[in-house]
Each structure stands twice: as structure tokens, then as C-alpha cells.
Design a protein around this motif. Structure first.
Motif, PDB file in Angstrom:
ATOM      1  N   SER A  13       0.836  -1.199   0.000  1.00  0.00           N
ATOM      2  CA  SER A  13       0.000   0.000   0.000  1.00  0.00           C
ATOM      3  C   SER A  13       0.867   1.243   0.000  1.00  0.00           C
ATOM      4  O   SER A  13       1.934   1.273   0.627  1.00  0.00           O
ATOM      5  N   LEU A  14       0.382   2.253  -0.693  1.00  0.00           N
ATOM      6  CA  LEU A  14       1.047   3.547  -0.731  1.00  0.00           C
ATOM      7  C   LEU A  14       0.145   4.586  -0.084  1.00  0.00           C
ATOM      8  O   LEU A  14      -1.083   4.456  -0.123  1.00  0.00           O
ATOM      9  N   PRO A  15       0.726   5.641   0.451  1.00  0.00           N
ATOM     10  CA  PRO A  15      -0.110   6.707   1.013  1.00  0.00           C
ATOM     11  C   PRO A  15      -0.828   7.469  -0.094  1.00  0.00           C
ATOM     12  O   PRO A  15      -0.465   7.393  -1.269  1.00  0.00           O
ATOM     13  N   THR A  16      -1.842   8.204   0.283  1.00  0.00           N
ATOM     14  CA  THR A  16      -2.577   9.040  -0.657  1.00  0.00           C
ATOM     15  C   THR A  16      -1.616   9.980  -1.363  1.00  0.00           C
ATOM     16  O   THR A  16      -0.653  10.457  -0.781  1.00  0.00           O
ATOM     17  N   PHE A  17      -1.905  10.248  -2.621  1.00  0.00           N
ATOM     18  CA  PHE A  17      -1.035  11.107  -3.439  1.00  0.00           C
ATOM     19  C   PHE A  17      -1.330  12.574  -3.135  1.00  0.00           C
ATOM     20  O   PHE A  17      -2.023  13.260  -3.864  1.00  0.00           O
ATOM     21  N   LYS A  18      -0.793  13.035  -2.036  1.00  0.00           N
ATOM     22  CA  LYS A  18      -0.977  14.414  -1.599  1.00  0.00           C
ATOM     23  C   LYS A  18       0.134  15.286  -2.169  1.00  0.00           C
ATOM     24  O   LYS A  18       1.117  14.789  -2.717  1.00  0.00           O
ATOM     25  N   VAL A  21       3.656  14.317  -1.122  1.00  0.00           N
ATOM     26  CA  VAL A  21       4.226  13.165  -1.820  1.00  0.00           C
ATOM     27  C   VAL A  21       4.728  13.600  -3.191  1.00  0.00           C
ATOM     28  O   VAL A  21       5.835  13.250  -3.606  1.00  0.00           O
ATOM     29  N   ARG A  22       3.927  14.386  -3.872  1.00  0.00           N
ATOM     30  CA  ARG A  22       4.326  14.866  -5.201  1.00  0.00           C
ATOM     31  C   ARG A  22       5.619  15.680  -5.109  1.00  0.00           C
ATOM     32  O   ARG A  22       6.518  15.521  -5.937  1.00  0.00           O
ATOM     33  N   LYS A  23       5.716  16.542  -4.107  1.00  0.00           N
ATOM     34  CA  LYS A  23       6.918  17.360  -3.939  1.00  0.00           C
ATOM     35  C   LYS A  23       8.147  16.493  -3.689  1.00  0.00           C
ATOM     36  O   LYS A  23       9.227  16.767  -4.230  1.00  0.00           O
ATOM     37  N   GLU A  24       7.991  15.437  -2.889  1.00  0.00           N
ATOM     38  CA  GLU A  24       9.109  14.538  -2.617  1.00  0.00           C
ATOM     39  C   GLU A  24       9.554  13.815  -3.888  1.00  0.00           C
ATOM     40  O   GLU A  24      10.745  13.682  -4.155  1.00  0.00           O
ATOM     41  N   LYS A  49      11.339   3.858   1.005  1.00  0.00           N
ATOM     42  CA  LYS A  49      11.195   3.405   2.388  1.00  0.00           C
ATOM     43  C   LYS A  49      10.130   4.215   3.122  1.00  0.00           C
ATOM     44  O   LYS A  49       9.311   3.662   3.858  1.00  0.00           O
ATOM     45  N   LYS A  50      10.120   5.502   2.898  1.00  0.00           N
ATOM     46  CA  LYS A  50       9.120   6.376   3.532  1.00  0.00           C
ATOM     47  C   LYS A  50       7.710   6.044   3.049  1.00  0.00           C
ATOM     48  O   LYS A  50       6.759   6.030   3.826  1.00  0.00           O
ATOM     49  N   LEU A  51       7.567   5.739   1.771  1.00  0.00           N
ATOM     50  CA  LEU A  51       6.241   5.506   1.191  1.00  0.00           C
ATOM     51  C   LEU A  51       5.680   4.118   1.493  1.00  0.00           C
ATOM     52  O   LEU A  51       4.475   3.974   1.707  1.00  0.00           O
ATOM     53  N   ILE A  52       6.527   3.087   1.502  1.00  0.00           N
ATOM     54  CA  ILE A  52       6.005   1.739   1.753  1.00  0.00           C
ATOM     55  C   ILE A  52       6.225   1.288   3.198  1.00  0.00           C
ATOM     56  O   ILE A  52       5.646   0.294   3.620  1.00  0.00           O
ATOM     57  N   GLY A  53       7.066   1.988   3.932  1.00  0.00           N
ATOM     58  CA  GLY A  53       7.320   1.646   5.325  1.00  0.00           C
ATOM     59  C   GLY A  53       8.618   0.870   5.503  1.00  0.00           C
ATOM     60  O   GLY A  53       9.101   0.214   4.586  1.00  0.00           O
ATOM     61  N   ASP A  54       9.157   0.958   6.699  1.00  0.00           N
ATOM     62  CA  ASP A  54      10.444   0.330   7.008  1.00  0.00           C
ATOM     63  C   ASP A  54      10.428  -1.184   6.830  1.00  0.00           C
ATOM     64  O   ASP A  54      11.329  -1.760   6.219  1.00  0.00           O
TER      65      ASP A  54
END
Length: 107
Positions: A13-18, A21-24, A49-54
Motif C-alpha cells: 500500500s502507498l499513502p494518498t497522493f498528496k 508526496v508529489r513534492k518529494e 522506504k518512507k512511502l512503503i514503510g520500514d
């Protein structure tokens, strides 16, 4: 909207495309033109790693040591995450936005 990415045969799962996230993603992508390969890989790895988790990153990359991780896998993961976020737009572009109205006008 829900986003997922497939890596090594498993979906994550990925976080919402806010906007954040786009800026990163844009920051990492922009750095690809000017940074050295080691820094590019590290930037992509840290964002994945930040988007899918450690835990998921450890599962995907089989290590948390940059010296042990396949650099191509980092790049593939980054590209697939970008594609996952682009998927809804790409799929909607395939749909006729006028719902056949052009055919009625030309008939």
C-alpha cells in the motif's frame, strides 16, 4: 483513492497522493540530473522506504544497508511507485471524456 505497488511479486500500500508526496517525488527526480549515482540511489531508497514503510522496504530490498542493496531494485521500486501514482490519470485518459458525443455530432 487507494494506491498499491507490486514489488517482488507482492503488493504494498502507498499513502494518498498528496501535495507533499508529489513534492518529494519531484525533488528526487530533479536531483537525478545533477547528483552522483550514490546520492541518487540513496534519495530514491529513502523515499521508497518512507512511502512503503520500514518493514516493507526491508522485505523488498532484503537489507537496510545501502552497500548490500541491489541499486537496480531501488530504481525499479521508485519507477513502479511513480507509475502507481500515475495509473488513475493514465486510465482515465483512455476513456472518452465526451461519452460518445462526438459521434452523435458527426452522424
Amino acid at each position: 483513492m487507494e494506491y498499491t505497488v507490486e514489488l517482488n511479486g507482492k503488493e504494498y500500500s502507498l499513502p494518498t497522493f498528496k501535495k507533499s508526496v508529489r513534492k518529494e517525488i519531484e525533488r528526487v527526480t530533479a536531483g537525478m540530473r545533477v547528483k552522483r549515482i550514490r546520492q541518487k540511489s540513496l534519495d530514491m531508497y529513502l523515499l521508497v522506504k518512507k512511502l512503503i514503510g520500514d518493514e516493507a522496504a526491508l522485505e523488498v530490498f532484503e537489507s537496510d544497508d545501502m552497500e548490500e542493496i541491489d541499486l537496480n531494485m531501488i530504481t525499479v521500486a521508485f519507477i513502479r511507485i511513480c507509475a502507481a501514482y500515475d495509473k488513475p490519470i493514465n486510465e482515465s485518459a483512455k476513456v472518452d471524456p465526451f461519452n460518445g458525443m462526438n459521434e452523435e455530432i458527426n452522424a
